[in-house]
Scaffold this motif. Structure first.
Motif, mmCIF file in Angstrom:
data_model
loop_
_atom_site.group_PDB
_atom_site.id
_atom_site.type_symbol
_atom_site.label_atom_id
_atom_site.label_comp_id
_atom_site.label_asym_id
_atom_site.label_seq_id
_atom_site.Cartn_x
_atom_site.Cartn_y
_atom_site.Cartn_z
ATOM 1 N N PHE A 187 -20.460 13.328 -27.925
ATOM 2 C CA PHE A 187 -19.125 13.902 -27.942
ATOM 3 C C PHE A 187 -18.038 12.896 -27.522
ATOM 4 N N GLY A 188 -18.475 11.642 -27.297
ATOM 5 C CA GLY A 188 -17.507 10.635 -26.878
ATOM 6 C C GLY A 188 -16.977 10.868 -25.482
ATOM 7 N N MET A 189 -17.784 11.509 -24.634
ATOM 8 C CA MET A 189 -17.344 11.848 -23.274
ATOM 9 C C MET A 189 -18.338 11.355 -22.221
ATOM 10 N N GLU A 190 -18.851 10.137 -22.409
ATOM 11 C CA GLU A 190 -19.849 9.608 -21.476
ATOM 12 C C GLU A 190 -19.289 9.508 -20.065
ATOM 13 N N SER A 191 -18.041 9.044 -19.937
ATOM 14 C CA SER A 191 -17.431 8.907 -18.618
ATOM 15 C C SER A 191 -17.328 10.260 -17.916
ATOM 16 N N TYR A 192 -16.945 11.272 -18.688
ATOM 17 C CA TYR A 192 -16.820 12.615 -18.117
ATOM 18 C C TYR A 192 -18.163 13.130 -17.621
ATOM 19 N N ILE A 193 -19.216 12.991 -18.456
ATOM 20 C CA ILE A 193 -20.518 13.543 -18.066
ATOM 21 C C ILE A 193 -21.127 12.756 -16.915
ATOM 22 N N ARG A 194 -20.854 11.455 -16.870
ATOM 23 C CA ARG A 194 -21.304 10.664 -15.713
ATOM 24 C C ARG A 194 -20.690 11.212 -14.426
ATOM 25 N N GLY A 195 -19.428 11.584 -14.526
ATOM 26 C CA GLY A 195 -18.766 12.151 -13.354
ATOM 27 C C GLY A 195 -19.380 13.462 -12.913
ATOM 28 N N GLN A 196 -19.736 14.287 -13.899
ATOM 29 C CA GLN A 196 -20.357 15.574 -13.574
ATOM 30 C C GLN A 196 -21.727 15.377 -12.917
ATOM 31 N N ILE A 197 -22.520 14.464 -13.475
ATOM 32 C CA ILE A 197 -23.831 14.174 -12.883
ATOM 33 C C ILE A 197 -23.657 13.572 -11.495
ATOM 34 N N GLY A 198 -22.701 12.639 -11.409
ATOM 35 C CA GLY A 198 -22.455 11.968 -10.133
ATOM 36 C C GLY A 198 -22.046 12.915 -9.027
ATOM 37 N N SER A 199 -21.365 14.001 -9.380
ATOM 38 C CA SER A 199 -20.939 14.970 -8.364
ATOM 39 C C SER A 199 -22.132 15.666 -7.718
ATOM 40 N N LEU A 200 -23.276 15.647 -8.413
ATOM 41 C CA LEU A 200 -24.482 16.294 -7.884
ATOM 42 C C LEU A 200 -25.402 15.323 -7.163
ATOM 43 N N ILE A 201 -25.290 14.025 -7.475
ATOM 44 C CA ILE A 201 -26.213 13.051 -6.866
ATOM 45 C C ILE A 201 -25.474 12.015 -6.022
ATOM 46 N N GLY A 202 -24.319 12.416 -5.511
ATOM 47 C CA GLY A 202 -23.604 11.549 -4.584
ATOM 48 C C GLY A 202 -22.866 10.402 -5.233
ATOM 49 N N GLY A 203 -22.492 10.555 -6.495
ATOM 50 C CA GLY A 203 -21.715 9.512 -7.155
ATOM 51 C C GLY A 203 -22.459 8.223 -7.391
ATOM 52 N N ASN A 204 -23.772 8.277 -7.429
ATOM 53 C CA ASN A 204 -24.600 7.067 -7.592
ATOM 54 C C ASN A 204 -24.778 6.769 -9.078
ATOM 55 N N ASP A 205 -23.873 5.942 -9.624
ATOM 56 C CA ASP A 205 -23.899 5.642 -11.051
ATOM 57 C C ASP A 205 -25.161 4.876 -11.445
ATOM 58 N N ASP A 206 -25.629 3.981 -10.558
ATOM 59 C CA ASP A 206 -26.838 3.211 -10.848
ATOM 60 C C ASP A 206 -28.047 4.130 -10.985
ATOM 61 N N LEU A 207 -28.075 5.199 -10.197
ATOM 62 C CA LEU A 207 -29.200 6.135 -10.242
ATOM 63 C C LEU A 207 -29.260 6.840 -11.602
ATOM 64 N N ILE A 208 -28.103 7.133 -12.171
ATOM 65 C CA ILE A 208 -28.074 7.744 -13.506
ATOM 66 C C ILE A 208 -28.763 6.824 -14.510
ATOM 67 N N ASP A 209 -28.416 5.541 -14.460
ATOM 68 C CA ASP A 209 -29.025 4.567 -15.376
ATOM 69 C C ASP A 209 -30.525 4.438 -15.135
ATOM 70 N N ARG A 210 -30.939 4.513 -13.873
ATOM 71 C CA ARG A 210 -32.375 4.407 -13.565
ATOM 72 C C ARG A 210 -33.130 5.616 -14.110
ATOM 73 N N PHE A 211 -32.523 6.796 -14.002
ATOM 74 C CA PHE A 211 -33.145 7.996 -14.569
ATOM 75 C C PHE A 211 -33.357 7.831 -16.068
ATOM 76 N N VAL A 212 -32.318 7.353 -16.756
ATOM 77 C CA VAL A 212 -32.384 7.230 -18.214
ATOM 78 C C VAL A 212 -33.365 6.133 -18.629
#
Length: 259
Positions: free
Chosen positions: A191-216
């Protein structure tokens, strides 16, 4: 500390087994291993046997790091070879029922069976990856490997299968969260909203952007192994009469990543 006299056999020299072997050799342990098709880089001091039976003959401890699909077959192969003064650590990712069956197969040998669960991805820590041990001989096993300073916790009064159960229950959470993150990121990108969804995920895991990448990335890199792990979870839950709807979704998500 000098561990030259400690002899460990490693059955299965894939990602986990090869890391364990190489690290143990660096700690001064004499390591013999067997894999029908070894493709990983191994330490020059690694002793390669021609069979599982040959590999375990002189070992104090056996680490069976094979696929769950061959673990019963290997136990049958070794039941007349193993001895009562040895420890056999079953490390495959399977449910408690299979761990119990392996212990029953090996019972006539007198070998001390340990249910040893690998509790985190093996790279980058290798042999220092956290483990969980259970079984009536777990205390004696921990004393045996104490000089190596490994990260092993024991299930108090735990039986064979208890470590495996805890690992798989944990996997429902960790692999399930990873699946949600992967699907959310895929949707966000579509949907061209990667930044938005990263923010939503980050709000649940303490804003850890690196952790999102590690999950993926972790899900993609280890999709096949993790899919088999979730199949073991499904089998375990169904045996308890539970309907693992979400876990099936996690398993299917991993299968999609393999293709």
């Amino acid at each position: 500390m000098n561990n030259e006299k400690l002899k460990i056999a490693i059955l299965g020299l894939g990602e986990a087994g090869s890391h364990f072997a190489n690290d143990l050799i660096k700690l001064g342990v004499e390591v013999t291993g067997f894999d029908p098709n070894p493709v990983r880089k191994l330490h020059d001091n690694m002793i390669l046997a021609q069979s599982n039976a040959e590999a375990v003959k002189q070992a104090d401890i056996v680490f069976s790091a094979n696929l769950s699909s061959v673990s019963i077959e290997i136990a049958e192969e070794l039941k007349d070879v193993l001895k009562s003064n040895q420890f056999f650590c079953e490390m495959n990712t399977s449910g408690p029922e299979k761990k119990i069956k392996i212990a029953e197969i090996l019972k006539t040998s007198g070998v001390k069976v340990i249910d040893l669960a690998i509790m985190a991805p093996v790279p980058p820590k290798g042999i220092m990856t956290p483990f969980l041990a259970s079984g009536e001989n777990a205390t004696e096993f921990l004393e045996k490997v104490k000089p190596l300073n490994l990260d092993i916790k024991q299930v108090d009064n735990g039986n064979i299968g208890d470590a495996a159960t805890r690992k798989l229950l944990r996997s429902i959470v960790y692999k399930g969260i990873a699946a949600v993150v992967c699907e959310a990121m895929e949707a966000g990108e579509a949907f061209g909203m990667e930044s938005y969804i990263r923010g939503q995920i980050g709000s649940l895991i303490g804003g850890n952007d690196d952790l999102i990448d590690r999950f993926v990335e972790g899900s993609r890199t280890h999709a096949l192994r993790r899919m088999h792990e979730m199949e073991a979870v499904i089998e375990m839950l169904e045996a308890k009469g539970l309907d693992p709807i979400v876990t099936r979704g996690t398993r299917n998500n991993l299968e999609k990543l393999i293709k």
